[in-house]
Scaffold this active site. Structure first.
Site, mmCIF file in Angstrom:
data_model
loop_
_atom_site.group_PDB
_atom_site.id
_atom_site.type_symbol
_atom_site.label_atom_id
_atom_site.label_comp_id
_atom_site.label_asym_id
_atom_site.label_seq_id
_atom_site.Cartn_x
_atom_site.Cartn_y
_atom_site.Cartn_z
ATOM 1 N N LYS A 1 -26.820 -19.376 -11.017
ATOM 2 C CA LYS A 1 -28.208 -19.515 -11.450
ATOM 3 C C LYS A 1 -29.153 -18.534 -10.834
ATOM 4 O O LYS A 1 -30.420 -18.883 -10.568
ATOM 5 C CB LYS A 1 -28.824 -21.036 -11.420
ATOM 6 C CG LYS A 1 -27.667 -21.954 -11.852
ATOM 7 C CD LYS A 1 -27.527 -22.041 -13.271
ATOM 8 C CE LYS A 1 -26.567 -23.115 -13.763
ATOM 9 N NZ LYS A 1 -25.846 -22.751 -14.832
ATOM 10 N N SER B 1 -36.404 6.064 -7.580
ATOM 11 C CA SER B 1 -36.858 5.390 -8.750
ATOM 12 C C SER B 1 -36.724 3.630 -8.789
ATOM 13 O O SER B 1 -36.999 3.350 -9.769
ATOM 14 C CB SER B 1 -36.425 5.860 -10.149
ATOM 15 O OG SER B 1 -34.932 5.720 -9.798
ATOM 16 N N SER C 1 -20.428 -21.599 -4.998
ATOM 17 C CA SER C 1 -20.122 -22.146 -6.540
ATOM 18 C C SER C 1 -18.599 -22.958 -6.174
ATOM 19 O O SER C 1 -17.505 -22.285 -6.110
ATOM 20 C CB SER C 1 -19.951 -21.360 -7.341
ATOM 21 O OG SER C 1 -19.410 -21.793 -8.832
ATOM 22 N N SER C 2 -18.556 -24.348 -6.169
ATOM 23 C CA SER C 2 -17.170 -25.144 -5.969
ATOM 24 C C SER C 2 -16.562 -24.864 -7.347
ATOM 25 O O SER C 2 -15.286 -24.649 -7.011
ATOM 26 C CB SER C 2 -17.675 -26.423 -5.690
ATOM 27 O OG SER C 2 -18.438 -26.952 -6.855
ATOM 28 N N ASN D 1 -34.935 0.362 -6.063
ATOM 29 C CA ASN D 1 -35.118 -0.564 -4.990
ATOM 30 C C ASN D 1 -35.745 -0.148 -3.912
ATOM 31 O O ASN D 1 -36.644 -0.752 -2.974
ATOM 32 C CB ASN D 1 -33.853 -1.466 -4.821
ATOM 33 C CG ASN D 1 -33.601 -2.323 -6.093
ATOM 34 O OD1 ASN D 1 -34.294 -2.612 -6.990
ATOM 35 N ND2 ASN D 1 -32.254 -2.784 -6.090
ATOM 36 N N LYS E 1 -32.944 -3.527 0.183
ATOM 37 C CA LYS E 1 -33.551 -2.415 0.699
ATOM 38 C C LYS E 1 -34.659 -2.692 1.808
ATOM 39 O O LYS E 1 -35.269 -1.721 2.318
ATOM 40 C CB LYS E 1 -33.983 -1.620 -0.680
ATOM 41 C CG LYS E 1 -32.820 -1.046 -1.393
ATOM 42 C CD LYS E 1 -32.264 0.111 -0.879
ATOM 43 C CE LYS E 1 -31.094 0.766 -1.877
ATOM 44 N NZ LYS E 1 -30.677 1.927 -1.344
#
Lengths: 340, 340
Positions: free
Chosen positions: A284, A90, A31-32, A92, A64
């Site tokens: 984003k 529970s 991100s500039s 990842n 993971k």
């Protein structure tokens, strides 16, 4: 002491080759706007640059998968494949085990509690694993231990295993291959698998770079362990947005790596929510609080620098349930840009 | 009638070449989980496939940069560069104009209201544009009209311009180049620039594919216009999560394209929030409600198909403020997977 040998940089190299067909080479985001905000006036050079390794875009939504794939691929190389894989998780790690086992055509069973998130359970089942639910975590842990004693059954732990650590290190390894040398690398600390692998990869490729860990202040077992010089376990279930780093304690294999870190940050809940909002907004991507937490360490590191630095941030994952999203977005932090 | 000629497929081709150095070739994302959920039992073929063109990852966070860049690059080709650019917008078009003008070294002024989101204003200023704030939208529109009469000043409208339409069409054009032929393409309808360009690109590359529009039920001026056979303007400011599609009316240039669509969906607010949650969760991107709205049309289209289809969805952008994020995530839809 662990009965496993400590992994080395060479193990990361081997892991990177081994898991290539099984994982995505996730992109590097920038991100500039963020770079310019975090570059103070009068800094030497062109300004700071932050490189985000987007493991939230990894298959199963988190880094993971790298460790889980490395464990199974290494066994396949040695012709020592189990007939069944079990894991207690529970989150990842469960999805990663389920996905990796499906790739190798192995049945997998996940031992978890009845409080498991429905969304995460559905994804784990989609990848073909069975889920066994228990009333308490202790019961699930007991049952997986019992299952693992049976012939042909392999229990894959979430972080305290050399092939898990080496596999997680491939995220930083790939990133540095793609972007060149960095001055610092930052990753979150839960059980310590990701930060240990990151340390191995960075020390191997950029020996002068700083490696920095970040942990929720509300689950600061690693920070306490560092201060006391021994592994200390949380006595209560921590309340933190950074659920991926809420592990009760680090491992015997990972703690010595954590002790080699150049710096370590304990991050409060406001900072965690703040950076999650900003990273989602600027990059984003649907990045989880555990990942965004690292930005508190990045801002702290950059504030002390007199010349322009290149910083690698490992964004660990993007699996977030609705209750968590609601908590992340309840206060407006986007009106307070992160200027240094 | 508009004084501009209607754009053709050739204009999209020219735009694609022209703006190549100015825009990102955004990636195509998939979700195997979503594809399997939206494929009913007994469908002929391997199952439906949805291809998401991730314009939320476009520079400035939305597809709007394509049209804005095309307008300026076309003028540069003709040696007719203005000395100053003006636009009236409070959203993605303002950021696109600011960014594109910076690329061409042109001063830009954005005419907006005092209610403009601080976050969006900050981004627009970061890209080097000046912002003039007025009490009402009418005052801002009046002032931009006045400014545009001055010598050398160019007003760039948000959608009702052939180079804007052709520029927006390059998103679908690039996507089909990357993924091959599709059976259907879906995009949101605000002023109609994106859907018109998408229609041109798809008709040119896959003449048999369906092109489908989606609009918020709460801002359904295009649907009403289609039913009445003439452009109808909203009489009140619409309340919708899909703020990018809350435009009061479509344009004289875009309406004839909208009349050529194969199908059109009016989407209620629950469906918009539902699909925003699911796309953020499954694709791990920070996609705005205007983009996710298209999924109601995709699900409607797929439910009627007897053989496996390939569908292109243009995800328009990812600029979302905190109040909007809070509204999107206030109810838990992730416990209700979108099975057909």
């Amino acid at each position: 002491m662990s009965h496993f040998p400590s992994p080395r940089f060479e193990d990361v190299l081997l892991a990177a080759e081994r898991i290539k067909p099984l994982v995505s080479r996730t992109q590097i985001l920038n991100s500039s706007l963020l770079d310019s905000w975090l570059t103070p006036e009068g800094i030497e050079g062109a300004g700071h640059r932050i490189f985000f390794k987007a493991e939230c875009m990894q298959r199963t939504g988190a880094f993971k998968l790298r460790g889980a794939s490395n464990v199974l691929a290494a066994l396949a190389e040695q012709g020592e494949m189990p007939t069944h894989v079990v894991a207690n998780s529970s989150g990842n790690h469960a999805q990663a085990i389920a996905y990796a086992c499906q790739e190798f055509g192995l049945p997998a069973t996940i031992f978890t509690t009845t409080s498991v998130s429905k969304v995460k359970a559905a994804a784990t089942e989609y990848y073909g694993a069975d889920i066994l639910q228990f009333d308490t975590r202790e019961q699930a842990d007991e049952a997986v231990k019992e299952a693992a004693t049976r012939s042909g059954v392999l229990w894959v732990p979430p972080f305290n295993h050399p092939h898990i650590i080496a596999g997680q290190g491939t995220a930083a390894f790939e990133a540095i291959q793609d972007i060149g040398e960095v001055d610092a690398a930052v990753a979150p600390v839960g059980g310590g698998g990701l930060i240990s692998g990151t340390l191995l990869a960075v020390r191997g490729l950029c020996p002068n770079a700083k490696v920095i860990g970040a942990e929720p202040l509300n689950a600061n077992d690693a920070a306490v362990s560092l201060r006391e010089g021994k592994i200390v376990k949380l006595t209560e279930t921590p309340q933190t947005l950074a659920d991926g780093a809420a592990t009760p304690c680090v491992g015997e294999l990972t703690f010595p790596f954590i002790q080699q870190l150049d710096d370590f940050y304990e991050v409060d809940e406001v900072q965690i929510a703040y950076w999650t909002q900003w990273l989602q907004h600027l990059l984003k991507i649907h990045v989880e609080p555990t990942s965004a937490m690292s930005m508190a360490a990045v801002a702290g590191y950059l504030a002390e620098q007199e010349s322009a630095k290149r910083v690698l941030v490992i964004l660990s994952g993007g699996n977030i349930d609705q209750a968590m999203m609601q908590r992340i977005w309840q206060t407006d932090y986007l009106t307070q840009p992160p200027m240094l």
